[in-house]
Write a protein that holds these residues in place. Structure first.
Motif, PDB file in Angstrom:
ATOM      1  N   GLN A 155       0.716  -1.126   0.013  1.00 21.30           N
ATOM      2  CA  GLN A 155      -0.086  -0.135  -0.062  1.00 21.30           C
ATOM      3  C   GLN A 155       0.997   1.306  -0.145  1.00 21.30           C
ATOM      4  O   GLN A 155       0.726   2.137   0.844  1.00 21.30           O
ATOM      5  N   PRO A 156       1.631   1.368  -1.122  1.00 18.89           N
ATOM      6  CA  PRO A 156       2.588   2.564  -1.011  1.00 18.89           C
ATOM      7  C   PRO A 156       1.853   3.962  -1.623  1.00 18.89           C
ATOM      8  O   PRO A 156       2.498   4.661  -2.355  1.00 18.89           O
ATOM      9  N   TRP A 157       0.790   4.319  -1.061  1.00 14.26           N
ATOM     10  CA  TRP A 157       0.218   5.467  -1.496  1.00 14.26           C
ATOM     11  C   TRP A 157      -0.043   6.419  -0.332  1.00 14.26           C
ATOM     12  O   TRP A 157      -0.155   5.819   0.862  1.00 14.26           O
ATOM     13  N   SER A 158      -0.340   7.581  -0.600  1.00 14.08           N
ATOM     14  CA  SER A 158      -0.707   8.678   0.312  1.00 14.08           C
ATOM     15  C   SER A 158      -1.288   9.928  -0.698  1.00 14.08           C
ATOM     16  O   SER A 158      -1.374   9.615  -1.719  1.00 14.08           O
ATOM     17  N   PHE A 159      -2.281  10.375   0.030  1.00 18.22           N
ATOM     18  CA  PHE A 159      -3.128  11.447  -0.667  1.00 18.22           C
ATOM     19  C   PHE A 159      -2.897  12.675  -0.046  1.00 18.22           C
ATOM     20  O   PHE A 159      -3.010  12.971   1.260  1.00 18.22           O
ATOM     21  N   ILE A 160      -3.138  13.786  -0.737  1.00 16.04           N
ATOM     22  CA  ILE A 160      -3.448  15.146  -0.194  1.00 16.04           C
ATOM     23  C   ILE A 160      -4.421  15.503  -0.674  1.00 16.04           C
ATOM     24  O   ILE A 160      -4.699  15.612  -1.869  1.00 16.04           O
ATOM     25  N   VAL A 161      -5.395  16.239   0.244  1.00 16.03           N
ATOM     26  CA  VAL A 161      -6.826  16.887   0.117  1.00 16.03           C
ATOM     27  C   VAL A 161      -6.386  18.255   0.013  1.00 16.03           C
ATOM     28  O   VAL A 161      -5.904  18.760   1.032  1.00 16.03           O
ATOM     29  N   VAL A 162      -6.715  18.760  -1.162  1.00 13.50           N
ATOM     30  CA  VAL A 162      -6.729  20.323  -1.283  1.00 13.50           C
ATOM     31  C   VAL A 162      -8.219  20.679  -1.482  1.00 13.50           C
ATOM     32  O   VAL A 162      -8.513  20.609  -2.625  1.00 13.50           O
TER      33      VAL A 162
ATOM     34  N   ASP B 146       8.239   2.737   0.723  1.00  9.31           N
ATOM     35  CA  ASP B 146       7.497   1.651   1.322  1.00  9.31           C
ATOM     36  C   ASP B 146       6.679   0.922   0.214  1.00  9.31           C
ATOM     37  O   ASP B 146       5.551   0.979  -0.061  1.00  9.31           O
ATOM     38  N   CYS B 147       7.465   0.219  -0.396  1.00  9.00           N
ATOM     39  CA  CYS B 147       6.817  -0.639  -1.497  1.00  9.00           C
ATOM     40  C   CYS B 147       7.545  -2.036  -1.915  1.00  9.00           C
ATOM     41  O   CYS B 147       8.769  -2.093  -1.506  1.00  9.00           O
ATOM     42  N   PHE B 148       7.238  -2.550  -2.735  1.00 11.30           N
ATOM     43  CA  PHE B 148       7.926  -3.882  -3.370  1.00 11.30           C
ATOM     44  C   PHE B 148       8.323  -3.576  -4.757  1.00 11.30           C
ATOM     45  O   PHE B 148       7.681  -3.177  -5.613  1.00 11.30           O
ATOM     46  N   GLU B 149       9.564  -3.533  -4.833  1.00 14.16           N
ATOM     47  CA  GLU B 149      10.326  -3.125  -6.140  1.00 14.16           C
ATOM     48  C   GLU B 149       9.774  -1.700  -6.755  1.00 14.16           C
ATOM     49  O   GLU B 149       9.730  -0.784  -5.981  1.00 14.16           O
ATOM     50  N   GLU B 150       9.341  -1.902  -7.990  1.00 17.83           N
ATOM     51  CA  GLU B 150       9.069  -0.467  -8.619  1.00 17.83           C
ATOM     52  C   GLU B 150       7.335  -0.541  -8.700  1.00 17.83           C
ATOM     53  O   GLU B 150       6.840   0.552  -9.208  1.00 17.83           O
ATOM     54  N   TYR B 151       6.638  -1.150  -7.711  1.00 23.80           N
ATOM     55  CA  TYR B 151       5.171  -1.213  -7.762  1.00 23.80           C
ATOM     56  C   TYR B 151       4.645   0.303  -7.236  1.00 23.80           C
ATOM     57  O   TYR B 151       3.521   0.393  -7.269  1.00 23.80           O
ATOM     58  N   TRP B 152       5.625   1.234  -6.591  1.00 27.80           N
ATOM     59  CA  TRP B 152       5.159   2.235  -6.073  1.00 27.80           C
ATOM     60  C   TRP B 152       4.616   3.232  -7.341  1.00 27.80           C
ATOM     61  O   TRP B 152       3.823   4.097  -7.088  1.00 27.80           O
TER      62      TRP B 152
END
Length: 170
Positions: free
Chosen positions: A44-51, A85-91
Motif C-alpha cells: 500500500q505505497p500510497w498517500s493522498f493530499i486533499v486540497v 514503502d513498496c515492493f520493487e517498482e510497484y510504487w
C-alpha cells in the motif's frame, strides 16, 4: 449503483458547481474505496493530499496545463507514491490503482471527478513536489479534481473493442 454499470458509466467531469465542498463523510468513503485497491505484497505505497484551499487550487491550475477546472471543482486529491514503502517498482503502479478506485467511488456517490496525470512528466512532478513540500521518497503521481457536477453526466462513448482482446496468444 451496480458495479459494472458504474464502471461503464463513469466519465471525466470538467464542469462543476463552483467550489461546492464535499462532505467529510463522502471524503472518508472515497478514501476507504481508494485504499481497498490491490497492491504488490499488500505494501500500500500510497498517500493522498486533499486540497480544498482556493489559493492552493489556483496554484495547481498554473502548474498543470490540463487542470484549468480544478479551482471550480473545489477539491483536488493529489495521489502520491511512496518509494520507501513498496515492493520493487510497484510504487509507480499501486497508487494509480487506488486513484482508479477513488474515481469509481466518486461516481458512485454522484460526484464528478477528473484524472489529470502528473507522473511521468518530470516538470509536473517537480512542481507538485515543491508546492506540497513532499519528502524525497514521496512522489506525486496524479491529480484528481472532485466536485459537484454542474450538469447531468452524459453517457460516455463505448470503448469496448473486441479486436484488442486476444485469447491464449497474440
Amino acid at each position: 449503483m451496480e458495479l459494472i454499470q458504474g464502471i461503464l458509466t463513469r466519465r471525466s467531469v470538467r464542469n462543476y458547481i463552483a467550489q461546492e465542498k464535499i462532505s467529510k463523510k463522502d471524503m472518508e468513503r472515497l478514501f476507504q474505496a481508494a485504499m481497498q485497491a490491490p497492491s504488490a505484497m499488500n505494501k500500500q505505497p500510497w498517500s493522498f493530499i486533499v486540497v480544498d484551499d482556493s489559493e492552493i487550487l489556483a496554484k495547481i491550475e498554473k502548474l498543470h496545463p490540463y487542470a484549468a477546472f480544478v479551482k471550480e471543482a473545489g477539491t483536488a486529491v493529489i495521489v502520491c507514491g511512496n518509494r520507501a514503502d513498496c515492493f520493487e517498482e510497484y510504487w509507480k503502479v499501486d497508487p494509480l490503482l487506488a486513484g482508479q478506485n477513488l474515481l469509481l467511488a466518486a461516481h458512485a456517490l454522484g460526484l464528478g471527478a477528473c484524472w489529470c496525470g502528473v507522473y511521468p512528466d518530470k516538470t509536473r512532478m517537480q512542481n507538485f513536489s515543491k508546492l506540497f513540500h513532499l519528502p524525497q521518497n514521496i512522489l506525486p503521481m496524479a491529480l484528481i479534481a472532485i466536485g459537484i457536477p454542474s450538469r447531468p453526466i452524459g453517457a460516455p462513448t463505448k470503448r469496448y473493442d473486441p479486436q484488442k482482446v486476444h485469447f491464449n496468444q497474440w
